[in-house]
Enzyme design. Structure first.
Site, PDB file in Angstrom:
ATOM      1  N   ASP A   1       0.822  -1.216   0.000  1.00  0.00           N
ATOM      2  CA  ASP A   1       0.000   0.000   0.000  1.00  0.00           C
ATOM      3  C   ASP A   1       0.854   1.263   0.000  1.00  0.00           C
ATOM      4  O   ASP A   1       0.403   2.330   0.422  1.00  0.00           O
ATOM      5  CB  ASP A   1      -0.948   0.013   1.199  1.00  0.00           C
ATOM      6  CG  ASP A   1      -0.211  -0.006   2.530  1.00  0.00           C
ATOM      7  OD1 ASP A   1       1.005  -0.293   2.546  1.00  0.00           O
ATOM      8  OD2 ASP A   1      -0.847   0.260   3.573  1.00  0.00           O
TER       9      ASP A   1
ATOM     10  N   ASP B   1       6.794  -4.517  14.234  1.00  0.00           N
ATOM     11  CA  ASP B   1       7.352  -3.170  14.153  1.00  0.00           C
ATOM     12  C   ASP B   1       7.544  -2.550  15.538  1.00  0.00           C
ATOM     13  O   ASP B   1       8.574  -1.910  15.804  1.00  0.00           O
ATOM     14  CB  ASP B   1       6.510  -2.270  13.258  1.00  0.00           C
ATOM     15  CG  ASP B   1       5.022  -2.331  13.567  1.00  0.00           C
ATOM     16  OD1 ASP B   1       4.600  -3.178  14.376  1.00  0.00           O
ATOM     17  OD2 ASP B   1       4.261  -1.519  12.996  1.00  0.00           O
TER      18      ASP B   1
END
Length: 451
Positions: free
Chosen positions: A217, A295
């Site tokens: 994306d 993350d």
């Protein structure tokens, strides 16, 4: 093989035929075999012993002939086997060579693959179109698309690029076992599993020494490849750096100086969203890779270990993926406003040695703490045009969050580290003026409890 079978059948037929002829011969000889009604079975049977003896002699002679015939058949079969050529032996194929890893000649820039992680977004086309448009060399920047989810429409989009990209598929599409309280986070577990598999393919199977990681994306800027090609040597030389990112978490239109797109910074916060890592870092992270929330795990002190990333003033990626496992968290408030750089900066022709730790801290900290300290109210009422840099000081977690929120910055902290921060300092632009949101000059380190 067919001839040998036919010969065997012929021999068997001859054997049966010979025995049939033998029986017919014996039955047809006069007086050779008495019938039940023959007078020999009566009381007068004086001729029986002599007839039996003759019958036995005749049978022995016929058996000798039969044996000789069988021996001839066997000899014929052996002769045929010697004359029949053996089927040609197939020459074994030499073992296939492993997939060749693209390399460049001596003195040329190293190969730097782009790993695109995809799932079920057919809009990956937007990501790939820009990557392929701005890619300066297919040889130096091979594109590998790793797809999870098994989504057919997305797979068809990726396949439509043919040899322009390498399409690999994450093989395990099953649900990941999760604690009961994490059932709603199943997507985050699958993402982490996919990252581990895909990075393993890049560094273990394909044996690359570095890679750029993007998700499906993201849209890239015209100088995306130029930027990463230029900062790669920094990561290789300065072990206080562990990644380079194309992303500025506070990169909204009004918070950056678009006219200074060449500016680069060090940051203690792992940005992600288009980032570069070396194979040596994967060697370190792979054995302890987390089952989920990879993350945020990267942002923990145990992984960061005091190291920093490089990040730009103006982002070289932007996200168009509002829908995803995060359900649009931060997208409407921050992410959709990130400015994507639109002009090419020749980073490879620039001296980036100022980003090495010692030199950077020397000039950066001097710049921060020599700037005059002002209050938020002064900053908000001043146009700031043609005025120098200023400093806003925070003295605790709540103070930082209040100032960040008032200025439109992302106010969350991970293990005490602010987004885009270095040594606690966040650099941004407000009303055209450079501002440093900074802790006191005697700052001694991050407090993980500030999360």
């Amino acid at each position: 093989m067919l001839k040998k079978s036919s010969l065997a059948l012929l021999g068997a037929a001859l054997f049966l035929a010979w025995n049939g002829l033998l029986l017919l011969f014996l039955w047809s000889r006069p007086g050779s075999l008495p019938s039940p009604q023959h007078p020999q079975f009566g009381p007068d049977s004086r001729l029986l012993p002599a007839q039996l003896l003759q019958l036995a002699q005749d049978a022995e002679a016929e058996l000798r002939l039969q044996r000789d015939l069988l021996l001839q058949i066997q000899q014929l079969g052996r002769l045929q086997r010697h004359r029949t050529p053996k089927p040609a032996q197939k020459t074994p194929k030499p073992p296939e060579k492993p997939a060749q890893i693209p390399t460049t000649g001596a003195g040329e820039p190293p190969v730097l693959p782009v790993l695109v992680l995809a799932c079920d977004r057919s809009s990956v086309r937007r990501c790939l179109d820009k990557i392929l448009r701005y890619r300066p060399s297919a040889r130096r920047f091979p594109v590998i698309v790793s797809q999870d989810c098994g989504h057919a429409e997305t797979a068809a989009v990726i396949a439509s690029y043919g040899a322009a990209v390498a399409h690999i598929r994450q093989p395990d599409l099953s649900d990941v076992p999760v604690p009961p309280e994490h059932r709603k986070f199943q997507g985050y577990y699958k993402i982490s599993r996919h990252y581990r598999w895909a990075l393993g393919q890049v560094f273990r199977t394909f044996r690359y020494r570095a890679a750029i990681v993007v998700e499906d994306d993201l849209e890239v800027a015209p100088d995306f490849f130029e930027y990463f090609q230029a900062v790669l040597p920094l990561l290789q030389e300065d072990r206080s750096l562990w990644c380079a990112s194309a992303w500025n978490d506070n990169g909204k239109e009004g918070l950056v100086d678009a006219g200074r797109a060449e500016l680069l910074y060090r940051t203690d916060f792992f940005p992600g969203l288009g980032w570069l890592l070396l194979a040596e870092l994967w060697d370190e992270l792979e054995p302890k890779w987390p089952p989920a929330f990879w993350d945020d795990w990267m942002r923990q002190p145990e992984q960061r270990r005091g190291r920093a990333c490089v990040r730009p003033e103006v982002s070289r990626t932007m996200t168009f993926g509002r829908k995803g496992v995060s359900h649009g968290q931060f997208y409407d408030q921050y992410l959709k406003f990130i400015k994507l750089n639109d002009r090419f900066v020749p980073f490879t022709q620039m001296d980036l040695s100022y980003l090495k730790k010692d030199e950077y801290e020397r000039f950066f900290l001097q710049q921060v703490y020599s700037a005059p300290e002002i209050h938020l109210e002064e900053l908000q009422k001043d146009s700031g045009r043609d005025l120098g840099a200023v400093r806003l000081q925070y003295r605790g977690r709540d103070s930082f969050k209040a100032l960040a929120k008032a200025l439109g910055l992302m106010d969350d902290l991970k293990s005490g580290v602010p987004r885009a921060g270095y040594r606690g300092v966040v650099s941004f632009v407000c009303r055209g003026r450079r501002v440093f949101l900074a802790p006191p000059s005697d700052w001694t380190g991050y407090d993980p409890s500030w999360s």
